[in-house]
Design a protein around this motif. Structure first.
Motif, PDB file in Angstrom:
ATOM      1  N   GLY B  99      20.722  23.179  47.706  1.00 15.52           N
ATOM      2  CA  GLY B  99      19.917  23.373  48.909  1.00 15.52           C
ATOM      3  C   GLY B  99      19.182  22.129  49.348  1.00 15.52           C
ATOM      4  O   GLY B  99      18.583  22.096  50.418  1.00 15.52           O
ATOM      5  N   ASP B 100      19.206  21.082  48.523  1.00 11.35           N
ATOM      6  CA  ASP B 100      18.474  19.860  48.871  1.00 11.35           C
ATOM      7  C   ASP B 100      19.458  18.717  49.129  1.00 11.35           C
ATOM      8  O   ASP B 100      20.218  18.340  48.241  1.00 11.35           O
ATOM      9  CB  ASP B 100      17.508  19.477  47.742  1.00 11.35           C
ATOM     10  CG  ASP B 100      16.338  18.657  48.264  1.00 11.35           C
ATOM     11  OD1 ASP B 100      16.608  17.687  49.010  1.00 11.35           O
ATOM     12  OD2 ASP B 100      15.187  18.980  47.955  1.00 11.35           O
ATOM     13  N   LEU B 101      19.418  18.194  50.366  1.00  6.79           N
ATOM     14  CA  LEU B 101      20.376  17.153  50.735  1.00  6.79           C
ATOM     15  C   LEU B 101      19.770  15.747  50.679  1.00  6.79           C
ATOM     16  O   LEU B 101      20.396  14.778  51.078  1.00  6.79           O
ATOM     17  CB  LEU B 101      20.894  17.400  52.166  1.00  6.79           C
ATOM     18  CG  LEU B 101      21.687  18.705  52.372  1.00  6.79           C
ATOM     19  CD1 LEU B 101      21.989  18.920  53.843  1.00  6.79           C
ATOM     20  CD2 LEU B 101      22.981  18.669  51.585  1.00  6.79           C
ATOM     21  N   HIS B 102      18.534  15.648  50.190  1.00  8.27           N
ATOM     22  CA  HIS B 102      17.867  14.337  50.170  1.00  8.27           C
ATOM     23  C   HIS B 102      18.301  13.551  48.947  1.00  8.27           C
ATOM     24  O   HIS B 102      18.458  14.102  47.863  1.00  8.27           O
ATOM     25  CB  HIS B 102      16.350  14.535  50.174  1.00  8.27           C
ATOM     26  CG  HIS B 102      15.887  15.289  51.385  1.00  8.27           C
ATOM     27  ND1 HIS B 102      15.805  16.645  51.393  1.00  8.27           N
ATOM     28  CD2 HIS B 102      15.538  14.866  52.612  1.00  8.27           C
ATOM     29  CE1 HIS B 102      15.406  17.046  52.592  1.00  8.27           C
ATOM     30  NE2 HIS B 102      15.233  15.980  53.350  1.00  8.27           N
ATOM     31  N   ILE B 104      17.375   9.734  48.387  1.00  7.42           N
ATOM     32  CA  ILE B 104      16.858   8.403  48.046  1.00  7.42           C
ATOM     33  C   ILE B 104      16.038   8.422  46.752  1.00  7.42           C
ATOM     34  O   ILE B 104      16.161   7.508  45.926  1.00  7.42           O
ATOM     35  CB  ILE B 104      16.078   7.765  49.225  1.00  7.42           C
ATOM     36  CG1 ILE B 104      15.881   6.276  48.955  1.00  7.42           C
ATOM     37  CG2 ILE B 104      14.794   8.467  49.507  1.00  7.42           C
ATOM     38  CD1 ILE B 104      15.473   5.475  50.169  1.00  7.42           C
ATOM     39  N   ASN B 107      18.463   8.652  43.950  1.00 11.16           N
ATOM     40  CA  ASN B 107      19.153   7.367  43.766  1.00 11.16           C
ATOM     41  C   ASN B 107      18.284   6.358  43.020  1.00 11.16           C
ATOM     42  O   ASN B 107      18.757   5.621  42.148  1.00 11.16           O
ATOM     43  CB  ASN B 107      19.548   6.765  45.120  1.00 11.16           C
ATOM     44  CG  ASN B 107      20.617   7.579  45.823  1.00 11.16           C
ATOM     45  OD1 ASN B 107      21.225   8.464  45.221  1.00 11.16           O
ATOM     46  ND2 ASN B 107      20.851   7.304  47.090  1.00 11.16           N
ATOM     47  N   MET B 111      19.101   4.522  39.528  1.00 14.12           N
ATOM     48  CA  MET B 111      19.154   3.061  39.392  1.00 14.12           C
ATOM     49  C   MET B 111      18.246   2.577  38.260  1.00 14.12           C
ATOM     50  O   MET B 111      18.622   1.698  37.477  1.00 14.12           O
ATOM     51  CB  MET B 111      18.707   2.391  40.699  1.00 14.12           C
ATOM     52  CG  MET B 111      19.678   2.529  41.844  1.00 14.12           C
ATOM     53  SD  MET B 111      18.884   1.923  43.364  1.00 14.12           S
ATOM     54  CE  MET B 111      20.002   2.576  44.588  1.00 14.12           C
ATOM     55  N   ASP B 126      22.717  18.588  46.821  1.00  9.69           N
ATOM     56  CA  ASP B 126      23.091  19.996  46.988  1.00  9.69           C
ATOM     57  C   ASP B 126      23.981  20.436  45.816  1.00  9.69           C
ATOM     58  O   ASP B 126      25.045  21.027  46.014  1.00  9.69           O
ATOM     59  CB  ASP B 126      23.804  20.168  48.342  1.00  9.69           C
ATOM     60  CG  ASP B 126      24.064  21.638  48.684  1.00  9.69           C
ATOM     61  OD1 ASP B 126      23.310  22.496  48.188  1.00  9.69           O
ATOM     62  OD2 ASP B 126      25.021  21.906  49.433  1.00  9.69           O
ATOM     63  N   THR B 149       9.365  22.051  48.751  1.00  9.69           N
ATOM     64  CA  THR B 149       8.941  23.254  48.020  1.00  9.69           C
ATOM     65  C   THR B 149      10.013  24.334  48.156  1.00  9.69           C
ATOM     66  O   THR B 149      10.198  25.150  47.259  1.00  9.69           O
ATOM     67  CB  THR B 149       7.607  23.813  48.563  1.00  9.69           C
ATOM     68  OG1 THR B 149       7.754  24.091  49.956  1.00  9.69           O
ATOM     69  CG2 THR B 149       6.478  22.845  48.347  1.00  9.69           C
ATOM     70  N   THR B 150      10.716  24.317  49.283  1.00  5.43           N
ATOM     71  CA  THR B 150      11.717  25.365  49.530  1.00  5.43           C
ATOM     72  C   THR B 150      12.950  25.220  48.650  1.00  5.43           C
ATOM     73  O   THR B 150      13.740  26.149  48.540  1.00  5.43           O
ATOM     74  CB  THR B 150      12.149  25.349  51.004  1.00  5.43           C
ATOM     75  OG1 THR B 150      12.478  24.012  51.363  1.00  5.43           O
ATOM     76  CG2 THR B 150      11.065  25.860  51.909  1.00  5.43           C
ATOM     77  N   MET B 152      12.624  23.693  45.425  1.00  4.78           N
ATOM     78  CA  MET B 152      12.179  23.593  44.023  1.00  4.78           C
ATOM     79  C   MET B 152      12.678  24.760  43.177  1.00  4.78           C
ATOM     80  O   MET B 152      12.943  24.612  41.988  1.00  4.78           O
ATOM     81  CB  MET B 152      10.650  23.542  43.951  1.00  4.78           C
ATOM     82  CG  MET B 152      10.069  22.162  44.164  1.00  4.78           C
ATOM     83  SD  MET B 152       8.290  22.255  44.455  1.00  4.78           S
ATOM     84  CE  MET B 152       7.672  22.885  42.903  1.00  4.78           C
ATOM     85  N   ALA B 178       8.797  14.924  45.375  1.00  5.48           N
ATOM     86  CA  ALA B 178       7.459  14.915  45.990  1.00  5.48           C
ATOM     87  C   ALA B 178       6.577  16.110  45.632  1.00  5.48           C
ATOM     88  O   ALA B 178       5.438  15.921  45.192  1.00  5.48           O
ATOM     89  CB  ALA B 178       7.597  14.773  47.501  1.00  5.48           C
ATOM     90  N   PRO B 179       7.028  17.354  45.779  1.00  4.03           N
ATOM     91  CA  PRO B 179       6.102  18.470  45.537  1.00  4.03           C
ATOM     92  C   PRO B 179       6.056  18.916  44.077  1.00  4.03           C
ATOM     93  O   PRO B 179       5.286  19.809  43.728  1.00  4.03           O
ATOM     94  CB  PRO B 179       6.692  19.592  46.397  1.00  4.03           C
ATOM     95  CG  PRO B 179       8.156  19.314  46.438  1.00  4.03           C
ATOM     96  CD  PRO B 179       8.337  17.829  46.273  1.00  4.03           C
ATOM     97  N   TYR B 193       8.486  15.975  33.170  1.00  6.21           N
ATOM     98  CA  TYR B 193       8.322  15.700  34.605  1.00  6.21           C
ATOM     99  C   TYR B 193       7.929  14.233  34.745  1.00  6.21           C
ATOM    100  O   TYR B 193       7.140  13.718  33.958  1.00  6.21           O
ATOM    101  CB  TYR B 193       7.221  16.604  35.170  1.00  6.21           C
ATOM    102  CG  TYR B 193       6.476  16.020  36.343  1.00  6.21           C
ATOM    103  CD1 TYR B 193       7.036  16.056  37.619  1.00  6.21           C
ATOM    104  CD2 TYR B 193       5.220  15.423  36.188  1.00  6.21           C
ATOM    105  CE1 TYR B 193       6.360  15.515  38.710  1.00  6.21           C
ATOM    106  CE2 TYR B 193       4.539  14.879  37.270  1.00  6.21           C
ATOM    107  CZ  TYR B 193       5.117  14.936  38.528  1.00  6.21           C
ATOM    108  OH  TYR B 193       4.459  14.386  39.599  1.00  6.21           O
TER     109      TYR B 193
END
Lengths: 339, 211
Positions: B99-102, B104, B107, B111, B126, B149-150, B152, B178-179, B193
């Motif tokens: 569900g998460d396409l982010h 960076i 990545n 790295m 995803d 959050t959606t 997580m 981030a969240p 974490y």
């Protein structure tokens, strides 16, 4: 007193009769609220104090496969995130603007709904939103990872790209100033959960001079300047105020101390947002939501604050929590629902 | 330290691909062992990049150009490391959850882990829980990323899928984004974490007991 006047008093720190608010919802949150109020206009439910006659991202057309393309040529995949989507591909594959033509900033589609909205929401504060107004527009065209490296690899190109985007925005600002608007709200996320994505040195070298030029046009016209910039960016407030910023959004409580910043910037900078969308709204109880809303309304009672969740209300927020903060803002002494 | 290794180190820290490539080539020709070039040049430089990031001296662009320089050197070293049967410090499968396409943040973590000597299997964005489950036998760590959050909740779903497949005890699971918080990691029974890419290296080293 109409909503527009209340907003002006709040922005000028002049004891508004109550704290004004502006609540935006993502599509799933809107559907949730609409199902609770079948057949009712959600504008009447929310009683927002601002009308945005601009845009959050830009204008799109559907190209199939759950993708849309904006007028800059950028393709957005909306297969999962229906509200914004994720950029797919790279419009500027090489670090040059040769061969690329910017869209027409004066295209009629940008202004088509302005008169109608101003008439429909005549009592509201009028904002022209320019979403993805600089750095974000640049990375959508070049890809974020590539643009961040371009700051070092191709600095002349980055300066040129950002200035072309600014020229584009300034042309739109000059056009919108022909209408009776109150403010221009720039959108540009520079922050991350801790600190700036590009750091202060690169921000000052590349972003700041271009902002100064764009904000200057708005200031010279006697209008207010708003910025929406997600993340931990409060280190920039003094610089931004120095070039004309009047109001900061989204004011995320997870990354900045809202109860310190409102009094610290008293009379200099107003804040818009503040309600936690990373913690309280999705994970808190309705009592937590009410408590946080009450605290924020208390902080803003002398002005300098516009209540709002720190993002369009996401889909993982319960209906009860949405109704909780709506109830708190609308039961402030001094507010009369005239709908 | 050999001056060539020092120059490789400087090349990574300043993000100069040319300097790294030239000096890795020089070091190989001089007969410096690949493992020494890796540890003394690339890995130690990325540790310095991580330190500067944590101290607020470096930001995402600095990390990206340093990682690019490190990867340029690593590409040259890899065949020599294989030849000498030099093993990675550990294997990590990384991906943005279902569900998460982010990408960076994911990545950057990949790295930094690669720069610390880990072998990184990038599953992309995803990523379905089943795909993470499929890698559990091949890696030491599964690293889950989420910006929203959606999305997580997919971290919890992935950990549950590992449990259901009887593979939870085979791998450590770390999370970030981030969240995401330490408390959330405890709630969903992740093993750790990390608040940023640099600290994901420290966390991975602690979990795998690698120096």
């Amino acid at each position: 007193m109409d909503k527009r006047t209340v907003m002006k008093l709040a922005l000028d720190w002049k004891d508004p009769p109550y704290v004004p608010w502006n609540i935006n919802l993502t599509i799933p949150a809107e559907e949730k609220l609409q199902a609770h109020y079948p057949g009712k206009d959600l504008e009447d439910v929310l009683q927002n104090h601002m009308v945005n006659v601009g845009y959050d991202i830009y204008f799109f057309h559907d190209i199939g496969n759950d993708c849309v393309q904006d007028l800059f040529g950028v393709v957005w995949d909306r297969s999962i995130d229906k509200d914004i989507g994720v950029v797919k591909g790279q419009v500027l594959k090489e670090p040059t603007l040769k061969g690329y033509n910017f869209p027409d900033p004066l295209a009629s589609i940008v202004y088509a709904e302005v008169p109608g909205k101003l008439e429909k929401f005549a009592d509201r504060y009028r904002v022209f939103g320019i979403g993805f107004s600089l750095y974000e527009r640049a990375w959508t065209m070049r890809s974020m990872q590539t643009l961040l490296m371009d700051f070092y690899d191709n600095p002349h190109f980055v300066h040129e790209l950002l200035n072309c985007i600014a020229d584009y925005n300034i042309a739109q600002i000059k056009e919108i100033l022909k209408y009776d608007i109150d403010a221009v709200m720039f959108g540009d996320d520079w922050g991350q959960q801790r600190g700036l994505q590009m750091g202060p040195k690169l921000w000052h070298e590349f972003i700041y001079p271009v902002l100064k030029r764009m904000y200057g046009v708005v200031v010279e016209a006697g209008k207010k300047v708003f910025i929406h910039s997600c993340g931990d960016v409060d280190e920039l407030f003094d610089d931004l105020v120095g070039i004309g910023l009047n109001c900061f959004n989204p004011f995320q409580p997870e990354v900045m101390d809202v109860s310190v910043l409102i009094p610290q910037y008293r009379g200099r900078l107003a804040f818009y947002g503040g309600m936690s969308t990373q913690k309280t709204l999705p994970y808190g109880t309705v009592d937590d939501v009410r408590r946080e809303a009450q605290k924020l309304l208390g902080l803003g009672k002398e002005g300098g604050y516009i209540f709002s969740p720190a993002h369009d209300v996401p889909k993982d927020v319960s209906l009860e929590n949405i109704l909780g903060f709506i109830d708190e803002v609308q039961h402030q002494p001094g507010f009369v629902n005239q709908s | 330290m050999d001056s060539l290794l020092q120059q490789i180190y400087e090349g990574v820290v300043t993000g100069s691909v040319d300097a790294v490539q030239t000096n890795v080539q020089g070091a190989l020709e001089k007969g410096i062992r690949p493992k020494e070039i890796l540890d003394g040049g690339l890995v130690s430089a990325m540790a310095e990049v991580g330190r500067r990031f944590e101290n607020g001296e470096y930001f995402v662009p600095d990390m990206l150009i340093s990682a690019r320089a490190m990867q340029a050197g690593m590409t040259m070293l890899k065949p020599h490391l294989l030849e000498e049967k030099v093993a990675a410090s550990g294997r990590v499968a990384i991906g943005s959850v279902k569900g998460d396409l982010h990408d960076i943040g994911k990545n950057l973590v990949g790295m930094m882990l690669e720069g610390a000597g880990f072998e990184v299997l990038d599953l992309g964005v995803d990523v379905a829980p089943e795909k993470f489950v499929d890698t559990a036998d091949k890696v030491d760590i599964i690293a889950l990323s989420s910006l929203l959050t959606t999305t997580m909740g997919s971290m919890k779903t992935t950990i549950q899928a590992l449990k259901d497949a009887g593979k939870r005890s085979k791998v450590k699971v770390i999370i970030g984004g981030a969240p995401v918080t330490e408390a959330y990691a405890e709630e969903i029974e992740a093993d750790g974490y990390a608040p940023d890419a640099s600290r994901s290296v420290t966390l991975t080293k602690v979990l795998l007991r690698v120096n």
